[in-house]
Design a protein around this motif. Structure first.
Motif, PDB file in Angstrom:
ATOM      1  N   PHE A  15       0.842  -1.194   0.000  1.00 24.59           N
ATOM      2  CA  PHE A  15       0.000   0.000   0.000  1.00 24.59           C
ATOM      3  C   PHE A  15       0.878   1.245   0.000  1.00 24.59           C
ATOM      4  CE2 PHE A  15       0.708  -1.342   4.331  1.00 24.59           C
ATOM      5  CZ  PHE A  15       0.915  -0.166   5.048  1.00 24.59           C
ATOM      6  N   PRO A  16       0.348   2.352  -0.531  1.00 26.19           N
ATOM      7  CA  PRO A  16       1.117   3.597  -0.563  1.00 26.19           C
ATOM      8  C   PRO A  16       0.921   4.409   0.713  1.00 26.19           C
ATOM      9  CG  PRO A  16      -0.910   3.871  -1.789  1.00 26.19           C
ATOM     10  CD  PRO A  16      -0.900   2.450  -1.299  1.00 26.19           C
ATOM     11  N   ILE A  17       1.978   5.118   1.099  1.00 27.76           N
ATOM     12  CA  ILE A  17       1.876   6.058   2.211  1.00 27.76           C
ATOM     13  C   ILE A  17       2.504   7.381   1.798  1.00 27.76           C
ATOM     14  CG2 ILE A  17       1.917   4.261   3.989  1.00 27.76           C
ATOM     15  CD1 ILE A  17       4.811   5.165   4.617  1.00 27.76           C
ATOM     16  N   ASN A  26       3.477  10.985  16.188  1.00 26.82           N
ATOM     17  CA  ASN A  26       3.462   9.878  15.235  1.00 26.82           C
ATOM     18  C   ASN A  26       2.003   9.450  15.124  1.00 26.82           C
ATOM     19  OD1 ASN A  26       6.267   9.802  14.950  1.00 26.82           O
ATOM     20  ND2 ASN A  26       6.505   8.363  16.633  1.00 26.82           N
ATOM     21  N   ALA A  27       1.416   9.608  13.943  1.00 28.30           N
ATOM     22  CA  ALA A  27      -0.005   9.279  13.794  1.00 28.30           C
ATOM     23  C   ALA A  27      -0.388   9.119  12.331  1.00 28.30           C
ATOM     24  CB  ALA A  27      -0.863  10.382  14.409  1.00 28.30           C
ATOM     25  N   VAL A  28      -1.396   8.277  12.094  1.00 28.55           N
ATOM     26  CA  VAL A  28      -2.023   8.194  10.781  1.00 28.55           C
ATOM     27  C   VAL A  28      -3.129   9.232  10.783  1.00 28.55           C
ATOM     28  CG1 VAL A  28      -3.338   6.746   9.192  1.00 28.55           C
ATOM     29  CG2 VAL A  28      -1.520   5.742  10.573  1.00 28.55           C
ATOM     30  N   VAL A  29      -3.152  10.090   9.767  1.00 23.54           N
ATOM     31  CA  VAL A  29      -4.114  11.190   9.757  1.00 23.54           C
ATOM     32  C   VAL A  29      -5.034  11.168   8.533  1.00 23.54           C
ATOM     33  CG1 VAL A  29      -2.791  12.703  11.261  1.00 23.54           C
ATOM     34  CG2 VAL A  29      -2.345  12.742   8.810  1.00 23.54           C
ATOM     35  N   GLY A  30      -5.281   9.961   7.986  1.00 24.41           N
ATOM     36  CA  GLY A  30      -6.228   9.845   6.881  1.00 24.41           C
ATOM     37  C   GLY A  30      -5.567   9.533   5.563  1.00 24.41           C
ATOM     38  N   LEU A  31      -6.173  10.040   4.498  1.00 27.28           N
ATOM     39  CA  LEU A  31      -5.686   9.799   3.141  1.00 27.28           C
ATOM     40  C   LEU A  31      -5.283  11.098   2.470  1.00 27.28           C
ATOM     41  CD1 LEU A  31      -8.325   7.288   1.750  1.00 27.28           C
ATOM     42  CD2 LEU A  31      -5.903   6.833   2.104  1.00 27.28           C
ATOM     43  N   GLN A  32      -4.292  11.016   1.590  1.00 30.46           N
ATOM     44  CA  GLN A  32      -3.917  12.148   0.756  1.00 30.46           C
ATOM     45  C   GLN A  32      -3.431  11.597  -0.574  1.00 30.46           C
ATOM     46  OE1 GLN A  32      -1.213  15.023   2.441  1.00 30.46           O
ATOM     47  NE2 GLN A  32      -0.820  15.939   0.460  1.00 30.46           N
ATOM     48  N   ASP A  33      -4.024  12.041  -1.649  1.00 27.27           N
ATOM     49  CA  ASP A  33      -3.645  11.617  -2.999  1.00 27.27           C
ATOM     50  C   ASP A  33      -3.604  10.095  -3.142  1.00 27.27           C
ATOM     51  OD1 ASP A  33      -3.334  14.335  -3.639  1.00 27.27           O
ATOM     52  OD2 ASP A  33      -1.237  14.322  -3.005  1.00 27.27           O
ATOM     53  N   LYS A  37      -1.810   8.801   4.851  1.00 24.85           N
ATOM     54  CA  LYS A  37      -0.992   9.938   5.296  1.00 24.85           C
ATOM     55  C   LYS A  37      -0.540   9.693   6.733  1.00 24.85           C
ATOM     56  CE  LYS A  37      -1.334  14.972   5.571  1.00 24.85           C
ATOM     57  NZ  LYS A  37      -2.257  16.096   5.331  1.00 24.85           N
ATOM     58  N   ILE A  38       0.797   9.699   6.932  1.00 25.16           N
ATOM     59  CA  ILE A  38       1.369   9.391   8.238  1.00 25.16           C
ATOM     60  C   ILE A  38       2.280  10.529   8.685  1.00 25.16           C
ATOM     61  CG2 ILE A  38       2.833   7.801   9.536  1.00 25.16           C
ATOM     62  CD1 ILE A  38       1.971   5.597   7.618  1.00 25.16           C
ATOM     63  N   LYS A  39       2.008  11.052   9.872  1.00 26.16           N
ATOM     64  CA  LYS A  39       2.878  12.064  10.483  1.00 26.16           C
ATOM     65  C   LYS A  39       3.896  11.343  11.365  1.00 26.16           C
ATOM     66  CE  LYS A  39      -0.217  16.031  10.704  1.00 26.16           C
ATOM     67  NZ  LYS A  39      -0.767  17.063  11.596  1.00 26.16           N
ATOM     68  N   LEU A  40       5.154  11.763  11.264  1.00 26.70           N
ATOM     69  CA  LEU A  40       6.222  11.171  12.062  1.00 26.70           C
ATOM     70  C   LEU A  40       7.056  12.259  12.713  1.00 26.70           C
ATOM     71  CD1 LEU A  40       7.458   8.427   9.573  1.00 26.70           C
ATOM     72  CD2 LEU A  40       6.066   8.074  11.610  1.00 26.70           C
ATOM     73  N   LYS A  41       7.502  12.014  13.932  1.00 29.15           N
ATOM     74  CA  LYS A  41       8.332  12.978  14.655  1.00 29.15           C
ATOM     75  C   LYS A  41       9.731  13.099  14.055  1.00 29.15           C
ATOM     76  CE  LYS A  41       6.219  12.219  19.192  1.00 29.15           C
ATOM     77  NZ  LYS A  41       6.484  11.768  20.561  1.00 29.15           N
ATOM     78  N   GLU A 103      -8.979   0.451   7.782  1.00 29.62           N
ATOM     79  CA  GLU A 103      -9.621   1.268   8.829  1.00 29.62           C
ATOM     80  C   GLU A 103      -8.805   2.505   9.159  1.00 29.62           C
ATOM     81  OE1 GLU A 103     -10.287  -1.515  12.025  1.00 29.62           O
ATOM     82  OE2 GLU A 103     -12.131  -2.253  11.116  1.00 29.62           O
ATOM     83  N   LEU A 104      -7.492   2.421   9.030  1.00 30.15           N
ATOM     84  CA  LEU A 104      -6.642   3.584   9.259  1.00 30.15           C
ATOM     85  C   LEU A 104      -6.919   4.687   8.227  1.00 30.15           C
ATOM     86  CD1 LEU A 104      -3.219   1.872   9.996  1.00 30.15           C
ATOM     87  CD2 LEU A 104      -4.652   3.089  11.646  1.00 30.15           C
ATOM     88  N   ALA A 105      -7.367   4.292   7.057  1.00 34.99           N
ATOM     89  CA  ALA A 105      -7.610   5.235   5.974  1.00 34.99           C
ATOM     90  C   ALA A 105      -8.897   6.027   6.128  1.00 34.99           C
ATOM     91  CB  ALA A 105      -7.615   4.493   4.629  1.00 34.99           C
TER      92      ALA A 105
END
Length: 106
Positions: A15-17, A26-33, A37-41, A103-105
């Motif tokens: 899968f793409p991220i 550090n969190a999954v924040v939905g979908l982008q393109d 979409k994953i935020k990392l410190k 479900e993360l998406a």
């Protein structure tokens, strides 16, 4: 949930991220393109963000770090991730992982 986000390939899931390094959490924040979409410190320096990405996904999916691999995009923000189940060929485990990723998406 995005149809076609997760594909089965070579006994695992791909899968793409899209990674946003130097974030406050550090969190999954939905979908982008069309990618998770994953935020990392971690900063995108010396592979730190890639290492944290693998650790974060492994913890989220309850897998060892060795089950997560970056297939492409190691130097960019958009990456293709391969997740392999603990038990090779386990359809039940693949279904569990697919469900969590989809479900993360949401």
């Amino acid at each position: 949930m995005m149809p076609g986000l997760v594909a089965e390939k070579d006994g695992g899931l791909v899968f793409p991220i899209k990674v946003l390094p130097r974030s406050s959490v550090n969190a999954v924040v939905g979908l982008q393109d069309g990618a998770l979409k994953i935020k990392l410190k971690a900063p995108p320096v010396g592979g730190a963000a890639n290492k944290m990405c693998i650790q974060f996904l492994a913890k989220t999916l309850k897998l060892p770090n060795s089950s997560i691999k970056i297939l492409s995009g190691e130097t960019g923000r958009t990456k293709q991730i391969m997740v392999r189940p603990r038990e090779e060929g386990s359809k039940k485990e693949l279904a569990r992982l697919r469900k969590i990723i989809e479900e993360l998406a949401v």
